[in-house]
Scaffold this motif. Sequence first.
Motif, mmCIF file in Angstrom:
data_model
loop_
_atom_site.group_PDB
_atom_site.id
_atom_site.type_symbol
_atom_site.label_atom_id
_atom_site.label_comp_id
_atom_site.label_asym_id
_atom_site.label_seq_id
_atom_site.Cartn_x
_atom_site.Cartn_y
_atom_site.Cartn_z
ATOM 1 N N THR A 1 4.691 6.520 12.277
ATOM 2 C CA THR A 1 4.957 6.698 13.705
ATOM 3 C C THR A 1 6.032 7.763 13.869
ATOM 4 O O THR A 1 6.615 8.239 12.883
ATOM 5 C CB THR A 1 5.434 5.376 14.340
ATOM 6 N N GLU A 2 6.324 8.117 15.131
ATOM 7 C CA GLU A 2 7.374 9.103 15.384
ATOM 8 C C GLU A 2 8.732 8.601 14.904
ATOM 9 O O GLU A 2 9.593 9.381 14.520
ATOM 10 C CB GLU A 2 7.438 9.423 16.878
ATOM 11 N N GLY A 3 8.899 7.288 14.903
ATOM 12 C CA GLY A 3 10.164 6.717 14.461
ATOM 13 C C GLY A 3 10.231 6.440 12.976
ATOM 14 O O GLY A 3 11.246 5.937 12.487
ATOM 15 N N GLY A 4 9.166 6.757 12.261
ATOM 16 C CA GLY A 4 9.136 6.501 10.818
ATOM 17 C C GLY A 4 7.983 5.589 10.440
ATOM 18 O O GLY A 4 7.033 5.397 11.220
ATOM 19 N N ILE A 5 8.049 4.996 9.258
ATOM 20 C CA ILE A 5 6.983 4.131 8.760
ATOM 21 C C ILE A 5 7.191 2.710 9.274
ATOM 22 O O ILE A 5 8.286 2.157 9.180
ATOM 23 C CB ILE A 5 6.945 4.144 7.224
ATOM 24 N N VAL A 6 6.128 2.130 9.835
ATOM 25 C CA VAL A 6 6.136 0.737 10.290
ATOM 26 C C VAL A 6 5.183 -0.050 9.397
ATOM 27 O O VAL A 6 4.054 0.386 9.139
ATOM 28 C CB VAL A 6 5.706 0.632 11.763
ATOM 29 N N TRP A 7 5.635 -1.221 8.935
ATOM 30 C CA TRP A 7 4.845 -2.024 8.008
ATOM 31 C C TRP A 7 4.261 -3.239 8.715
ATOM 32 O O TRP A 7 4.907 -3.852 9.560
ATOM 33 C CB TRP A 7 5.706 -2.493 6.836
ATOM 34 N N LYS B 1 0.830 -1.207 0.000
ATOM 35 C CA LYS B 1 0.000 0.000 0.000
ATOM 36 C C LYS B 1 0.857 1.246 0.000
ATOM 37 O O LYS B 1 1.831 1.349 0.761
ATOM 38 C CB LYS B 1 -0.924 0.001 1.223
ATOM 39 N N ASN B 2 0.509 2.176 -0.853
ATOM 40 C CA ASN B 2 1.217 3.455 -0.949
ATOM 41 C C ASN B 2 0.776 4.351 0.204
ATOM 42 O O ASN B 2 -0.403 4.691 0.326
ATOM 43 C CB ASN B 2 0.892 4.115 -2.290
ATOM 44 N N SER B 3 1.715 4.725 1.059
ATOM 45 C CA SER B 3 1.358 5.522 2.236
ATOM 46 C C SER B 3 0.909 6.935 1.865
ATOM 47 O O SER B 3 0.256 7.611 2.663
ATOM 48 C CB SER B 3 2.544 5.599 3.205
ATOM 49 N N GLU B 4 1.257 7.392 0.673
ATOM 50 C CA GLU B 4 0.872 8.741 0.254
ATOM 51 C C GLU B 4 -0.532 8.753 -0.359
ATOM 52 O O GLU B 4 -1.378 9.556 0.016
ATOM 53 C CB GLU B 4 1.883 9.283 -0.760
ATOM 54 N N SER B 5 -0.794 7.869 -1.316
ATOM 55 C CA SER B 5 -2.066 7.881 -2.043
ATOM 56 C C SER B 5 -3.085 6.885 -1.501
ATOM 57 O O SER B 5 -4.281 7.017 -1.761
ATOM 58 C CB SER B 5 -1.821 7.579 -3.528
#
Length: 340
Positions: free
Chosen positions: A181-187, A36-40
Amino acid sequence: MNPTIEQWKALYEEAISFKQSKCWEWMTNAHMFGVKNSESGEIGYCSILGNGGEVFGLSIYMGTKGLNSIMRMLSGESDEDPRFTQDALLLSFDNRDELYPRELKQIKELGLKFRGAHAWPTFRVYEPGFVPWPVLTQEQALFFTWAIQQAREIAMEHRHDPNALFHEDEETFLVRVPSRTEGGIVWSNQWLQPEPLEEMLTLQADPVDELRLSKAKKSVKGSVGIWEIDCFFAPIPVDEGERPFYPKMFLIVDGSSGQILKHGLSEKAQIANDLVDGFLALVEQLKFVPGEIWATNEEVYAYLRQVLRAFEPQAYLTDELPALEDAKESMLHYFGAGMR
């Protein structure tokens, strides 16, 4: 906006890691999954290539439309040319002579070196009606990077049981879903069904000149015969602007004699207007209209809606257009394109 040097570097690094994993040794192109595209929010459906020993890389089919196109091809339901139907991103490892000059320049600027067959990463965008082309935008490069990274993760997770990617519900796919998240993207992994396919709006022709239409109707002396009509992409690239494209062609063929009565090449957005103009020009020339019109695609009738109302021929949807298919094959061979 074009990708930055940092984005290109990240993209190539993920491609190199993907190749080093050799995940095609246990994954086949049938082991489909999504990222999944986190932006769109759009899901790219991934298929790892290389198990057959010919093409090595990763195909990412965009959204439900892209997924449907590849699933229909894999099932044998569709024999359409993928150049004209696929909406996808493709990572492939090719030979040096298969790269565009801009790709070779990019590799040199990044200080990367590749050698040998199936060694050179290429990142291509497939869009219906366009020649496959190197990545164009920052958004494409960013999602491409994520998708390659997560495809490798899923492949490694399923190294000992790739068939676990097959859900009992054939319409459900494992999807890598990002969370910020605050630490970045979690998948994380989720089993999801594709979004409903959005209904595509049919292209409409511009309003026909009423005076021209009236004169054409007055000139008609009767109706006779069958006209077979079709519109399709012509596999003859036109190199205009930033990106080469495939034009659309219309054909109007006499069903009895097989004679090509009218044809034309257009940009995709102009095909409806050019078909209407070609139809009217033919009526003006011959002074008659067909008793019947045959087509295999409802779009043809949508394009011709205004002139069909005016002349009222019998219109039929059919599975085959024998005269037109013969004419189509001959014409494309004449242009040097050939048929698949």
